[in-house]
Design an enzyme around this catalytic site. Structure first.
Site, PDB file in Angstrom:
ATOM      1  N   ARG A 207     -69.664  99.738  39.480  1.00 56.56           N
ATOM      2  CA  ARG A 207     -69.273  98.834  40.579  1.00 56.56           C
ATOM      3  C   ARG A 207     -68.714  99.629  41.764  1.00 56.56           C
ATOM      4  NH1 ARG A 207     -66.266  93.743  38.210  1.00 56.56           N
ATOM      5  NH2 ARG A 207     -67.109  92.835  40.085  1.00 56.56           N
ATOM      6  N   GLY A 261     -75.254  98.672  27.510  1.00 53.28           N
ATOM      7  CA  GLY A 261     -76.694  98.887  27.633  1.00 53.28           C
ATOM      8  C   GLY A 261     -76.954  99.977  28.649  1.00 53.28           C
ATOM      9  N   ILE A 263     -78.848 100.622  31.943  1.00 56.38           N
ATOM     10  CA  ILE A 263     -79.566  99.961  33.032  1.00 56.38           C
ATOM     11  C   ILE A 263     -80.782 100.828  33.361  1.00 56.38           C
ATOM     12  CG2 ILE A 263     -79.430  99.231  35.451  1.00 56.38           C
ATOM     13  CD1 ILE A 263     -76.299  99.029  34.912  1.00 56.38           C
ATOM     14  N   TYR A 441     -56.767 104.290  49.263  1.00 55.23           N
ATOM     15  CA  TYR A 441     -57.381 105.496  48.709  1.00 55.23           C
ATOM     16  C   TYR A 441     -56.448 106.663  48.999  1.00 55.23           C
ATOM     17  CZ  TYR A 441     -61.201 108.817  47.836  1.00 55.23           C
ATOM     18  OH  TYR A 441     -61.991 109.814  47.347  1.00 55.23           O
TER      19      TYR A 441
END
Ligand SMILES: Cc1cc2nc3c(=O)[nH]c(=O)nc-3n(C[C@H](O)[C@H](O)[C@H](O)COP(=O)(O)OP(=O)(O)OC[C@H]3O[C@@H](n4cnc5c(N)ncnc54)[C@H](O)[C@@H]3O)c2cc1C
Length: 520
Positions: A207, A261, A263, A441
């Site tokens: 993500r 899984g 991708i 950040y």
């Protein structure tokens, strides 16, 4: 023994940078760093544990399975400072026993079936840029560890001009994806700092969020469809852009970090390639005033494509080391689109930002930022060589909590790292904005102690505790991996962990997929 010079770094040895006299002066004056810390030149690999019988079966479904030292070492770690420090100390403990390079999506599925039969742990490997220990699988209880490097799955499968979507194989690296799209007049618009090496499958699995997220959105919002190979078969998601057909299974794969899984293919939204770009610098008298301005744009517009605001420390250090010159706090405001759109939004932004207390600095700082935006990782290698620790960490929170989170994380890093001697440099910027909140950040530079790995782990734990205590999330875009797992499991609670364990058990009954990543 194996040559480390190609792996314990960002890019290739040919890309190495040397520190400017400005940076060297700063290291010595501000941090008291004078003695370099050269990296070991070789690393010892643990003996491989996969039997010839298992290797033979793996090769029967995917001929490209290597056990040579070079392949194993190249897949031994990601690119966090922790990873680099370990490699630089000659430690490659997490190297896989073998590396598979499947040529087709079917080979990925067949490898998973074979690994399930033989209890071989599988680490999906995209670009290898994880900064959260996402490529270091737990070995205990497994016959061995197989890295599945998806680099050969790099085709543009389909481009739909009408719907403005593109379907890619998941191993395609970001620069190649952009090149393939540019040839058709499109862009994806995803430019994280790791752009040069990371893969589209990796972006989905973690993500990710790119520097132009204000305009193009986070990567998870770009994805409209995903296909994943799991040990029990294929999961195909996304037959329409949006749907009310039950829970959105795409969300199970986005951020699943290879634990549910592999991708193998994904369909993403694309945009016409921008005809024009205008990147400008703005200065604000303080981080508070700048943050208010940035929030005003995120909530009421006009919204640029790139929007970042450095705090006072980051602005000053960048200016002192050859970066854009600005007083107070520097904001970079970039607009991309058609010539007409760019002209219109730029004019509207100038009016609004001036009213919000900003001073225009023209395009030089914006252009300088654009030009140097992928340079920091190369600089980190040189800083490590010089005897500094340099690392980043990130979080996100709602606007009302942002000042408290900023102060808490900054304070925790200052306090923790000052314990070892000279106070560190702690820099911060607002890197991604939303109407309800933003991402912070942080960049930290400190003098290395004799035990830099333990030094950074303690500082990172202190910062993570501060993030959690302030009510923010443990990660906005780096993902969970191993590094954030304790804070992540506390963040989602027992019920959340139970739900994810249920999914894991259903899709991966033998637990071979990235054991130890995401979930304990
Ligand atoms: C210098 C530097 C700068 C960075 N800047 C940013 C930034 O600006 N924004 C940002 O979001 N991130 C950033 N990152 C973090 C990192 O680049 C991202 O997490 C990226 O999404 C990982 O992509 P990758 O292809 O390298 O994945 P990898 O590192 O190979 O893998 C990451 C994780 O996903 C799993 N995985 C990889 N591919 C697949 C797949 N196809 N299917 C299932 N699981 C898979 C891996 O097993 C691993 O757990 C940065 C990292 C570095 C080193």
């Amino acid at each position: 023994m194996n040559e480390l010079r190609d792996v314990a770094r960002w890019g290739t040895p040919a890309d190495a940078v040397t520190l400017s006299s400005g940076v060297r002066g700063l290291l010595s004056a501000a941090l008291g760093i004078t003695s370099p810390r050269p990296a070991a030149s070789t690393a010892e690999l643990p003996a491989g544990t996969l039997s010839e019988t298992v290797l033979k079966e793996l090769r029967s479904v995917c001929p490209a399975v290597s056990t040579d030292d070079e392949s194993r070492l190249a897949h031994a770690a990601g690119k966090s400072t922790d990873d680099l420090l370990r490699l630089r100390a000659g430690r490659a403990d997490d190297a896989p026993d073998a590396v598979a390079r499947p040529a087709t999506q079917q080979q990925v599925a067949d490898l998973l079936a074979a690994c399930s039969r033989h209890r071989v742990a599988v680490v999906p490997f995209g670009g290898g840029t994880s900064v959260v220990g996402g490529l270091a699988a737990r070995r205990e209880g497994f016959a061995g560890v197989l890295a599945v490097d998806l680099a050969a799955l790099d085709r543009l499968v389909h481009l739909d001009r009408v719907s403005r979507t593109a379907t890619f194989e998941a191993g395609v690296r970001a620069p190649r994806a952009e090149q393939l799209l540019a040839a058709e007049g499109f862009t994806l618009g995803h430019f994280p700092q790791s752009f040069e090496y990371a893969s589209l499958g990796g972006f989905a699995a973690t993500r990710s969020s790119g520097q132009a997220s204000a305009g193009y959105g986070r990567f998870d919002r770009m994805v409209v469809g995903l296909r994943a190979a799991t040990p029990i078969g294929l999961l195909d998601t996304g037959r329409a852009p949006e749907s009310a057909a039950g829970p959105d299974l795409r969300q199970l794969l986005l951020g699943s970090e290879g634990a549910f899984g592999v991708i193998t293919e994904l369909t993403v939204r694309i945009h016409p390639a921008p005809q024009a770009r205008h990147y400008a610098g703005w200065s604000f008298p303080s981080f508070d005033v700048g943050a208010h301005a940035v929030r005003a744009l995120a909530q009421d517009g006009p919204l640029p494509t790139v929007l970042r605001l450095s705090d006072e420390a980051e602005t000053a250090i960048n200016a002192a080391t050859g970066g854009p010159q600005a007083d107070g706090c520097l904001a970079v405001v970039g607009v991309e689109g058609t010539a007409e759109d760019v002209a219109g939004r730029t004019a509207a932004l100038e009016q609004r930002l001036t009213a919000l207390g900003g001073t225009p600095l023209g395009t030089a700082p914006g252009d300088a930022w654009q030009e140097g935006r992928f340079r920091a990782p190369y600089l980190r290698d040189a800083l490590l060589d010089a005897g500094a620790i340099a690392e980043t960490l990130e979080t996100a929170t709602f606007w009302d909590r942002l000042p408290a989170t900023y102060a808490a994380v900054r304070g925790a890093l200052m306090e923790n790292l000052s314990g070892a001697g000279t106070p560190p440099l702690v820099l911060c910027h607002i890197s991604h904005v939303y109407d309800s909140g933003a991402s912070l950040y942080f960049t930290v530079v400190a003098a290395q102690t004799e035990e830099p790995i333990a030094q950074w782990q303690a500082a990172k734990a202190a910062a993570s505790d501060a993030i959690a205590a302030s009510g923010a999330t443990i990660t906005h875009h780096h993902g969970v991996g191993r590094a954030h797992r304790p804070w992540y499991t506390r963040e989602i609670g027992d019920v959340g962990v139970a739900a994810l364990r249920g999914v894991k058990q259903a899709l991966d009954p033998h637990g071979i997929l990235n054991p130890g990543i995401l979930l304990p």
